[in-house]
Design an enzyme around this catalytic site. Structure first.
Site, PDB file in Angstrom:
ATOM      1  N   GLU A 252       0.643  -1.336  -0.184  1.00 37.36           N
ATOM      2  CA  GLU A 252       0.048  -0.042  -0.400  1.00 37.36           C
ATOM      3  C   GLU A 252       0.777   1.044  -0.429  1.00 37.36           C
ATOM      4  OE1 GLU A 252      -3.238   1.147   0.297  1.00 37.36           O
ATOM      5  OE2 GLU A 252      -2.505   2.663   0.058  1.00 37.36           O
TER       6      GLU A 252
ATOM      7  N   ASP B 221       4.586   0.524  -4.443  1.00 43.68           N
ATOM      8  CA  ASP B 221       3.358  -0.241  -4.887  1.00 43.68           C
ATOM      9  C   ASP B 221       3.623  -1.905  -5.357  1.00 43.68           C
ATOM     10  OD1 ASP B 221       2.614  -0.896  -7.961  1.00 43.68           O
ATOM     11  OD2 ASP B 221       2.993   0.668  -9.450  1.00 43.68           O
TER      12      ASP B 221
ATOM     13  N   TYR C   7     -13.732   1.350   4.086  1.00 41.48           N
ATOM     14  CA  TYR C   7     -14.139   1.647   2.885  1.00 41.48           C
ATOM     15  C   TYR C   7     -15.390   0.635   2.626  1.00 41.48           C
ATOM     16  CZ  TYR C   7     -13.826   2.920  -1.907  1.00 41.48           C
ATOM     17  OH  TYR C   7     -14.089   3.913  -3.047  1.00 41.48           O
ATOM     18  N   GLU C   8     -15.038  -0.665   2.467  1.00 35.58           N
ATOM     19  CA  GLU C   8     -16.332  -0.602   2.040  1.00 35.58           C
ATOM     20  C   GLU C   8     -17.554  -0.643   3.030  1.00 35.58           C
ATOM     21  OE1 GLU C   8     -16.508  -5.728   1.977  1.00 35.58           O
ATOM     22  OE2 GLU C   8     -18.561  -5.111   2.435  1.00 35.58           O
TER      23      GLU C   8
ATOM     24  N   ASP D 158     -17.391  -1.678  -4.590  1.00 32.76           N
ATOM     25  CA  ASP D 158     -18.588  -0.802  -5.182  1.00 32.76           C
ATOM     26  C   ASP D 158     -19.332  -0.086  -5.633  1.00 32.76           C
ATOM     27  OD1 ASP D 158     -16.593   1.047  -4.143  1.00 32.76           O
ATOM     28  OD2 ASP D 158     -18.596   2.295  -3.643  1.00 32.76           O
TER      29      ASP D 158
ATOM     30  N   ASP E  19      -8.873   1.354  -6.405  1.00 34.13           N
ATOM     31  CA  ASP E  19      -9.152   2.718  -7.081  1.00 34.13           C
ATOM     32  C   ASP E  19     -10.226   2.954  -8.641  1.00 34.13           C
ATOM     33  OD1 ASP E  19      -7.900   4.455  -5.067  1.00 34.13           O
ATOM     34  OD2 ASP E  19      -6.297   4.155  -5.972  1.00 34.13           O
TER      35      ASP E  19
ATOM     36  N   LYS F  50     -13.898   7.009 -14.996  1.00 30.27           N
ATOM     37  CA  LYS F  50     -13.933   8.198 -16.345  1.00 30.27           C
ATOM     38  C   LYS F  50     -13.232   6.781 -17.788  1.00 30.27           C
ATOM     39  CE  LYS F  50     -13.273  12.212 -15.033  1.00 30.27           C
ATOM     40  NZ  LYS F  50     -11.870  13.866 -14.615  1.00 30.27           N
TER      41      LYS F  50
ATOM     42  N   THR G 256     -13.987  -3.592   4.839  1.00 28.25           N
ATOM     43  CA  THR G 256     -12.847  -3.327   4.953  1.00 28.25           C
ATOM     44  C   THR G 256     -13.689  -1.795   5.709  1.00 28.25           C
ATOM     45  OG1 THR G 256     -13.485  -2.496   2.702  1.00 28.25           O
ATOM     46  CG2 THR G 256     -11.499  -4.707   3.145  1.00 28.25           C
TER      47      THR G 256
HETATM   48  C1  LIG Z   1     -10.424   2.711  -2.647  1.00 24.66           C
HETATM   49  S1  LIG Z   1      -8.930   2.612  -1.840  1.00 24.66           S
HETATM   50  C2  LIG Z   1      -9.349   0.446  -1.023  1.00 24.66           C
HETATM   51  C3  LIG Z   1      -8.385   0.247   0.573  1.00 24.66           C
HETATM   52  C4  LIG Z   1      -8.800  -0.852   0.464  1.00 24.66           C
HETATM   53  N1  LIG Z   1      -8.025  -1.923  -0.021  1.00 24.66           N
HETATM   54  C5  LIG Z   1     -10.714  -1.103   1.182  1.00 24.66           C
HETATM   55  O1  LIG Z   1     -11.545  -1.774   0.589  1.00 24.66           O
HETATM   56  O2  LIG Z   1     -10.427  -1.078   2.352  1.00 24.66           O
HETATM   57  C6  LIG Z   1      -7.473   1.703  -2.984  1.00 24.66           C
HETATM   58  C7  LIG Z   1      -6.140   1.976  -2.399  1.00 24.66           C
HETATM   59  O3  LIG Z   1      -5.607   0.914  -3.361  1.00 24.66           O
HETATM   60  C8  LIG Z   1      -3.750   1.868  -3.149  1.00 24.66           C
HETATM   61  N2  LIG Z   1      -3.684   1.533  -4.344  1.00 24.66           N
HETATM   62  C9  LIG Z   1      -3.427   2.287  -5.362  1.00 24.66           C
HETATM   63  N3  LIG Z   1      -2.778   1.553  -6.207  1.00 24.66           N
HETATM   64  C10 LIG Z   1      -1.670   0.772  -5.652  1.00 24.66           C
HETATM   65  C11 LIG Z   1      -0.656   0.016  -6.053  1.00 24.66           C
HETATM   66  N4  LIG Z   1       0.144   0.389  -7.292  1.00 24.66           N
HETATM   67  N5  LIG Z   1       0.005  -1.089  -5.606  1.00 24.66           N
HETATM   68  C12 LIG Z   1      -0.505  -0.857  -4.292  1.00 24.66           C
HETATM   69  N6  LIG Z   1      -1.728   0.129  -3.803  1.00 24.66           N
HETATM   70  C13 LIG Z   1      -2.539   0.946  -4.198  1.00 24.66           C
HETATM   71  C14 LIG Z   1      -4.695   3.246  -2.491  1.00 24.66           C
HETATM   72  O4  LIG Z   1      -3.564   3.693  -2.377  1.00 24.66           O
HETATM   73  C15 LIG Z   1      -5.171   2.882  -1.835  1.00 24.66           C
HETATM   74  O5  LIG Z   1      -5.206   2.791  -0.335  1.00 24.66           O
END
Ligand SMILES: C[S@@+](CC[C@H](N)C(=O)[O-])C[C@H]1O[C@@H](n2cnc3c(N)ncnc32)[C@H](O)[C@@H]1O
Length: 226
Positions: free
Chosen positions: A82, A109, A207-208, A167, A131, A135, A205
Site C-alpha cells: 500500500e 506499488d 472503505y466498504e 462498490d 481505485d 472515466k 473493510t
Molecule cells: C479505494 S482504496 C481501498 C482500500 C482497501 N482495499 C479497502 O477496501 O478499504 C484503494 C487503495 O489502493 C491503493 N493503491 C492504488 N494503487 C496501488 C498500487 N499500485 N499498489 C498498491 N496499492 C495501490 C490506494 O493507495 C488505496 O489505498
C-alpha cells in the site's frame, strides 16, 4: 500494453493526516522489522524464514482485511502492499494490537513486489475496492487490466484464488468483461447470491463500510486460477 504494469506510475494520494507521535514511532520501529526486503525474490522462506502458504493483498488501505485474514490463518504468511502512508500506519497498528507475526508490508506499488514473487508461489491474492478510475479515458489505470492480471495469474498457484471486491458499478461491469474473457481464471459463482453476499472469511473493510453507508451496492468476486 497500455496499462498499470507498463505505465508503472502510482496515482492518488500518498498521505493526508499528519502523523501523531505514536504513529511516527510505529513507522520508525515496527515497519523496518516487518518490511518486505528491498531486493531479491519474495518467497515464504525469504520473508518468514520457512515455507508456508502465501497470501498477497494489493492496496490494503488501513489493513483491516489483511489483519483479519492473518489472525484467522496464523500458519499462513500475508504480504500487503500500500503506498498510502496513513494506511500503512493503520496496518502497523493492527499488527501490533493483534501481535500478528505472519504479516509483512511494503509501502509502495504492489506490482513491484508481486514481480519478485516466484511464479506459482501464491495461494491467494486480494484486491479490494481498487481505485475505480471511473472515466473511460482513465480505464488503463485500473488494476483490473490484462497487464496486472497476467502478473497475478502467473504468481498464483493452480487452484489458488483471486478475490476482488468493488462498490463501483462501472468497475463491476468492467471487471466482469475483462475477467470473463480470460481463460486462466474460473469465476466461482453459481448464482447471483454468490457475488451479492460477502463470502465467509471476507471481512468488511473501512472503505466498504463507508460505501454501504452511502447506499452503494457491493460486489464480491472469487476466481480460481485454472
Ligand atoms: C479505494 S482504496 C481501498 C482500500 C482497501 N482495499 C479497502 O477496501 O478499504 C484503494 C487503495 O489502493 C491503493 N493503491 C492504488 N494503487 C496501488 C498500487 N499500485 N499498489 C498498491 N496499492 C495501490 C490506494 O493507495 C488505496 O489505498
Amino acid at each position: 500494453m497500455n496499462d498499470p504494469t507498463t505505465i508503472r506510475r502510482l496515482y492518488g494520494r500518498r498521505s493526508n493526516h499528519k502523523l501523531r507521535q505514536g504513529q511516527e514511532a510505529l513507522l520508525e520501529r515496527l515497519l523496518p522489522a516487518i518490511e518486505v526486503p528491498a531486493e531479491g525474490p519474495v518467497t515464504a522462506e525469504s520473508v518468514f524464514g520457512h515455507d508456508r502458504p502465501l497470501h498477497f493483498e494489493i492496496g490494503f488501505g488501513s489493513g483491516e482485511h489483511l489483519a483479519y485474514r492473518a489472525d484467522l490463518l496464523p500458519d499462513h504468511g500475508f504480504i500487503g502492499a500500500e503506498p498510502f502512508l496513513n494506511g500503512v500506519v493503520g496496518a502497523l497498528a493492527h499488527v501490533r494490537d493483534g501481535a500478528l507475526a505472519n504479516v509483512r508490508l511494503h509501502m509502495g506499488d504492489a506490482l513491484d513486489v508481486l514481480e519478485r514473487v516466484p511464479d506459482g508461489a501464491l495461494t491467494m491474492v486480494y484486491l479490494l475496492h481498487p481505485d475505480p478510475w471511473p472515466k473511460a479515458r482513465h480505464a488503463k489505470r485500473r488494476m483490473v487490466n490484462d497487464g496486472p492480471l497476467d502478473l497475478i495469474a502467473a504468481k498464483l498457484k493452480p487452484g489458488g484464488e483471486f478475490r476482488l471486491g468493488t462498490d463501483d458499478p462501472t468497475y463491476c461491469r468492467w471487471s466482469m468483461m475483462v475477467m470473463n474473457r480470460r481463460r486462466d481464471f474460473e469465476w466461482l459463482a453459481e448464482s447471483a447470491k454468490d457475488f451479492l453476499t460477502r463470502p465467509g472469511g471476507w471481512p468488511e473493510t473501512r472503505y466498504e463500510a463507508k460505501a454501504r453507508r452511502k447506499g452503494h451496492e457491493v460486489w464480491y468476486f472469487r476466481y480460481r486460477r485454472a
